[in-house]
Design an enzyme around this catalytic site. Sequence first.
Site: not given
Ligand code: EPZ
Length: 460
Positions: A22-23, A94, A118, A123-124, A126-127, A309, A401
């Site tokens: 999926k991801n 998301r 969520c 889940r910001p 900002d990056l 995950d 989902r």
């Molecule tokens: C991806 O979400 C996955 N989703 C998530 O899978 C997975 O848990 C996550 O990566 C971590 O491996 C998809 O690929 C669609 P991140 P993503 O941005 O990209 C912080 C599932 O169950 N952060 O890597 O949204 C954030 O808050 C899902 O299949 C910032 O601070 O996650 C978190 O603490 C759920 N600023 C960390 O980074 C930002 O701009 C990692 O989040 C973005 C993220």
Amino acid sequence: MDLFIIQGGTRLGGVARVHGSKNAALPIMAASILTDAPLTLTNIPDLADIRSMLALLDRLGVSMSANLASSRLTLQADDPSSFIAPYDLVRKMRASICVLGPLLAKRKKAIVSLPGGCAIGHRPIDLHLKGLAALGVDLRIERGYVIAQAEHLTGTTIDLAGPNGTTVTGTCNLLCAATLAKGTTVLTSAAREPEVIDLGELLIKMGAKIEGLGTSTLTIHGVTELGAATHEVIPDRIEAATLLIAGAITGGEVTLETVRADHLTSVVDALTRMGCTVQKTHRSMTIRTFEKLSPIDLATGPYPAFPTDVQAQLMALATLAPGKSRIVETVFPDRFMHVSELVRLGAQIEQHGNTAIINGCRPMNGAPLMASDLRASAALILAALASQGETVLRRIYHLDRGYQRLDETLNQLGAKITRVADVPENLPEESIPGSDLLAGPHWLTKPAGVSESAEGRTSL
Ligand code: EPZ
């Protein structure tokens, strides 16, 4: 809405096929916006999230021929006039945010709803936004939308380190945006997840110039145009990990086919430390559990560390390991919604901030449960399989989902899971199977001094 009735106590055995990731599939589908040529994608899982992404792409002028029954999809962005991803479509998933980078790279403007809150925590994005701004995008947030435009994108160096590590979908967005930027972009602290590599490999097939896939520094030399490609999505490592744990938690022997063992090193390491044996071949893995499980001490982290995950599913397994296990969640520090539901089954778990202490090997008994998010749902199913008696699990739309008919896959391995329509609001609960469990604990011996009143309420 459906619910599951799960009869616990069955040892699983046999062979299961792992579906496409999926991801990996979601950002890959969003990358179709980067070209007006067709993308042919195979090994696409048949999931609610995939359908949500198809609905969003349709809104963004991508025509499609989808045969999800045969895991195949052709996407072609032949109407570039649309650039708005509305709240109604984005709120369902998301990962819709993955259209932001492709829209800006190709159409130079985007209005994309902020994804919102969520169940797994704050889940910001900002990056994502910081990186796009560094590429020259002019953006602001107004009334819940990211409103962004750029005359052109210009390559630069962007560091993607955040307070909890890097960002997976942020790396995907910037990777896509940089493919069509002028000059060279360097992404440091980039995500190394297999799903990011899979997207990168698709982009390279489309004509992108990318170096460093699988490392934390990605160098992208912008090109003026991307073209058609055919791509097979990688197997889902999270589904695979869930099925391995299903084998372990029931003391069974489960073989997975079409799996990438090299994507599961940290999971296999954890399962081995807990006393499971995992045998690997090129495209298959077999798990066996001969002995008593051992407790585990681990922390989740960005790839190649143990995946967040799979944290909930591993916690379900740790409830059976005699002694104290400790699981630290470093990626989403609030991702513990499953804890209170596992406790309802009889597990003993204490949560201190981002750490869970599991006092293992307490007997678990089936109970009525409520799923809160995708991976929590999977963990509760695993725990129910290891419990005595019947569990009724509601809100399994979370599960659908991201897992393609997990109930059917587990039943093929010998599990006893029945999917039934949840009782509609206006019908009595007795009209569904499993209502005994939902109706109340009639099987409990009443403590002395407690009697039922005429209205059926308990009085003390
Ligand atoms: C991806 O979400 C996955 N989703 C998530 O899978 C997975 O848990 C996550 O990566 C971590 O491996 C998809 O690929 C669609 P991140 P993503 O941005 O990209 C912080 C599932 O169950 N952060 O890597 O949204 C954030 O808050 C899902 O299949 C910032 O601070 O996650 C978190 O603490 C759920 N600023 C960390 O980074 C930002 O701009 C990692 O989040 C973005 C993220």
